[in-house]
Design a protein around this motif. Sequence first.
Motif, mmCIF file in Angstrom:
data_model
loop_
_atom_site.group_PDB
_atom_site.id
_atom_site.type_symbol
_atom_site.label_atom_id
_atom_site.label_comp_id
_atom_site.label_asym_id
_atom_site.label_seq_id
_atom_site.Cartn_x
_atom_site.Cartn_y
_atom_site.Cartn_z
ATOM 1 N N ALA A 147 86.008 -16.227 90.391
ATOM 2 C CA ALA A 147 87.325 -16.435 90.983
ATOM 3 C C ALA A 147 87.527 -15.468 92.151
ATOM 4 O O ALA A 147 87.209 -14.291 92.053
ATOM 5 C CB ALA A 147 88.415 -16.216 89.941
ATOM 6 N N VAL A 148 88.043 -15.976 93.266
ATOM 7 C CA VAL A 148 88.340 -15.154 94.430
ATOM 8 C C VAL A 148 89.817 -14.789 94.372
ATOM 9 O O VAL A 148 90.667 -15.648 94.144
ATOM 10 C CB VAL A 148 88.018 -15.909 95.728
ATOM 11 N N ALA A 149 90.119 -13.509 94.567
ATOM 12 C CA ALA A 149 91.497 -13.031 94.391
ATOM 13 C C ALA A 149 92.486 -13.840 95.220
ATOM 14 O O ALA A 149 93.583 -14.146 94.755
ATOM 15 C CB ALA A 149 91.576 -11.546 94.752
ATOM 16 N N ARG A 150 92.099 -14.203 96.451
ATOM 17 C CA ARG A 150 93.039 -14.927 97.312
ATOM 18 C C ARG A 150 93.348 -16.328 96.782
ATOM 19 O O ARG A 150 94.343 -16.934 97.177
ATOM 20 C CB ARG A 150 92.485 -15.033 98.730
ATOM 21 N N ASP A 151 92.490 -16.837 95.887
ATOM 22 C CA ASP A 151 92.718 -18.172 95.326
ATOM 23 C C ASP A 151 93.629 -18.151 94.109
ATOM 24 O O ASP A 151 94.077 -19.212 93.655
ATOM 25 C CB ASP A 151 91.389 -18.824 94.934
ATOM 26 N N LEU A 152 93.898 -16.971 93.537
ATOM 27 C CA LEU A 152 94.666 -16.915 92.298
ATOM 28 C C LEU A 152 96.083 -17.442 92.477
ATOM 29 O O LEU A 152 96.563 -18.248 91.672
ATOM 30 C CB LEU A 152 94.713 -15.480 91.765
ATOM 31 N N VAL A 153 96.775 -16.997 93.523
ATOM 32 C CA VAL A 153 98.161 -17.423 93.723
ATOM 33 C C VAL A 153 98.251 -18.920 93.995
ATOM 34 O O VAL A 153 99.028 -19.631 93.344
ATOM 35 C CB VAL A 153 98.841 -16.594 94.832
ATOM 36 N N PRO A 154 97.475 -19.481 94.950
ATOM 37 C CA PRO A 154 97.560 -20.934 95.139
ATOM 38 C C PRO A 154 97.130 -21.730 93.916
ATOM 39 O O PRO A 154 97.681 -22.795 93.633
ATOM 40 C CB PRO A 154 96.647 -21.202 96.338
ATOM 41 N N ALA A 155 96.156 -21.208 93.161
ATOM 42 C CA ALA A 155 95.761 -21.904 91.931
ATOM 43 C C ALA A 155 96.899 -21.919 90.926
ATOM 44 O O ALA A 155 97.173 -22.943 90.279
ATOM 45 C CB ALA A 155 94.527 -21.237 91.331
ATOM 46 N N MET A 184 89.952 -22.805 97.084
ATOM 47 C CA MET A 184 90.850 -23.350 98.107
ATOM 48 C C MET A 184 90.043 -23.859 99.308
ATOM 49 O O MET A 184 89.387 -23.082 99.994
ATOM 50 C CB MET A 184 91.834 -22.280 98.560
ATOM 51 N N PRO A 185 90.050 -25.191 99.556
ATOM 52 C CA PRO A 185 89.355 -25.702 100.738
ATOM 53 C C PRO A 185 90.039 -25.209 102.012
ATOM 54 O O PRO A 185 91.213 -24.832 101.992
ATOM 55 C CB PRO A 185 89.490 -27.228 100.596
ATOM 56 N N SER A 186 89.315 -25.211 103.127
ATOM 57 C CA SER A 186 89.867 -24.705 104.385
ATOM 58 C C SER A 186 91.123 -25.461 104.794
ATOM 59 O O SER A 186 92.040 -24.890 105.386
ATOM 60 C CB SER A 186 88.816 -24.789 105.491
ATOM 61 N N GLY A 187 91.197 -26.740 104.463
ATOM 62 C CA GLY A 187 92.373 -27.536 104.805
ATOM 63 C C GLY A 187 93.378 -27.653 103.682
ATOM 64 O O GLY A 187 94.339 -28.420 103.774
ATOM 65 N N GLY A 188 93.181 -26.882 102.606
ATOM 66 C CA GLY A 188 94.073 -26.958 101.455
ATOM 67 C C GLY A 188 93.569 -27.947 100.420
ATOM 68 O O GLY A 188 92.676 -28.768 100.694
ATOM 69 N N TYR A 189 94.131 -27.854 99.224
ATOM 70 C CA TYR A 189 93.746 -28.798 98.171
ATOM 71 C C TYR A 189 94.057 -30.232 98.608
ATOM 72 O O TYR A 189 95.042 -30.479 99.308
ATOM 73 C CB TYR A 189 94.505 -28.490 96.873
ATOM 74 N N ARG A 190 93.233 -31.157 98.167
ATOM 75 C CA ARG A 190 93.415 -32.563 98.546
ATOM 76 C C ARG A 190 94.430 -33.269 97.646
ATOM 77 O O ARG A 190 94.716 -34.447 97.846
ATOM 78 C CB ARG A 190 92.076 -33.291 98.509
ATOM 79 N N GLY A 191 94.959 -32.552 96.656
ATOM 80 C CA GLY A 191 95.952 -33.124 95.751
ATOM 81 C C GLY A 191 95.440 -33.132 94.327
ATOM 82 O O GLY A 191 94.376 -32.596 94.013
ATOM 83 N N TYR A 192 96.243 -33.742 93.458
ATOM 84 C CA TYR A 192 95.864 -33.871 92.053
ATOM 85 C C TYR A 192 95.119 -35.184 91.855
ATOM 86 O O TYR A 192 95.417 -36.188 92.501
ATOM 87 C CB TYR A 192 97.099 -33.875 91.159
ATOM 88 N N GLN A 193 94.178 -35.167 90.940
ATOM 89 C CA GLN A 193 93.505 -36.404 90.561
ATOM 90 C C GLN A 193 93.371 -36.444 89.043
ATOM 91 O O GLN A 193 92.865 -35.497 88.420
ATOM 92 C CB GLN A 193 92.131 -36.510 91.218
ATOM 93 N N VAL A 194 93.887 -37.512 88.449
ATOM 94 C CA VAL A 194 93.742 -37.711 87.010
ATOM 95 C C VAL A 194 92.312 -38.199 86.758
ATOM 96 O O VAL A 194 91.882 -39.196 87.355
ATOM 97 C CB VAL A 194 94.770 -38.716 86.481
#
Length: 267
Positions: A147-155, A184-194
Amino acid sequence: MCLLAVTAAQQPQRSYRILISNDDGVRAPALPVLAQALKAIGEVIIVAPADNQSGVSQALTAAPPIAREDLTLTSGLLAIGLTATPATTIQIAIKNIVMPRPDLVVTGINTAYNLGASAYLSGTVGAARQAVIEGVPAVATSMAAPAVARDLVPAAQQVAGVVRQVREHGLPAQTFLNVNIPPMPSGGYRGYQVTSQAAVRAGVERFVEGNRPGTKQTVYWSVYTEGATAPQGTDIWAVNNGYVSVTPMHVGEYDEKLAVMLKAWFK
């Protein structure tokens, strides 16, 4: 004396209570980040294993007696640590600590994926499953390793998005959600997928053989490398393509089709 009836609108509304736990231990850095994200949704109570319990699945602690430690995390949040497995921690939290019972259990954020068949080995998922057995809806949450620290908050914010939907709509009895969040992708998450649960593990595990230092005793230790591929629509495909995977799971592995076949065997 005249007694006035209190309408439902006038009655104080009980807060939505969220029990947070994990399998990485009560001092894991992802735990307070998740708690902060969920404070906007409800009242957060943290009860987690005192130490790292990764990979113990749904094991229970039978002995010795389980010790409790009340502590303050670095974020200032109050928490309780128990010398128990994640599943037993959930049992004690629901039966002895969180009164009234929580409305939802959220486990994680685990700092390694729990995708595909690997979900069966996960203490994070095992704790969520145990919550459902105890009658409380649950969401298990995990992210890529390391886990990358910068990804914790957006996750954590992605988890909060799932929890908001669960609070609004509820979950059917005997079900829970297994959520996995990619880096976190460079353009942001692509959304949720069930997604469906892939039929393969999320990585490759091998066992290295050696000798215990200073002895001739043979020992083995696990070396796990994350990374796998699976068809589109599965949890593994989703995270590999920048989506937050939301996999519906259920408690119980009864196979109705196999039961029909077995009845023909045992006439």
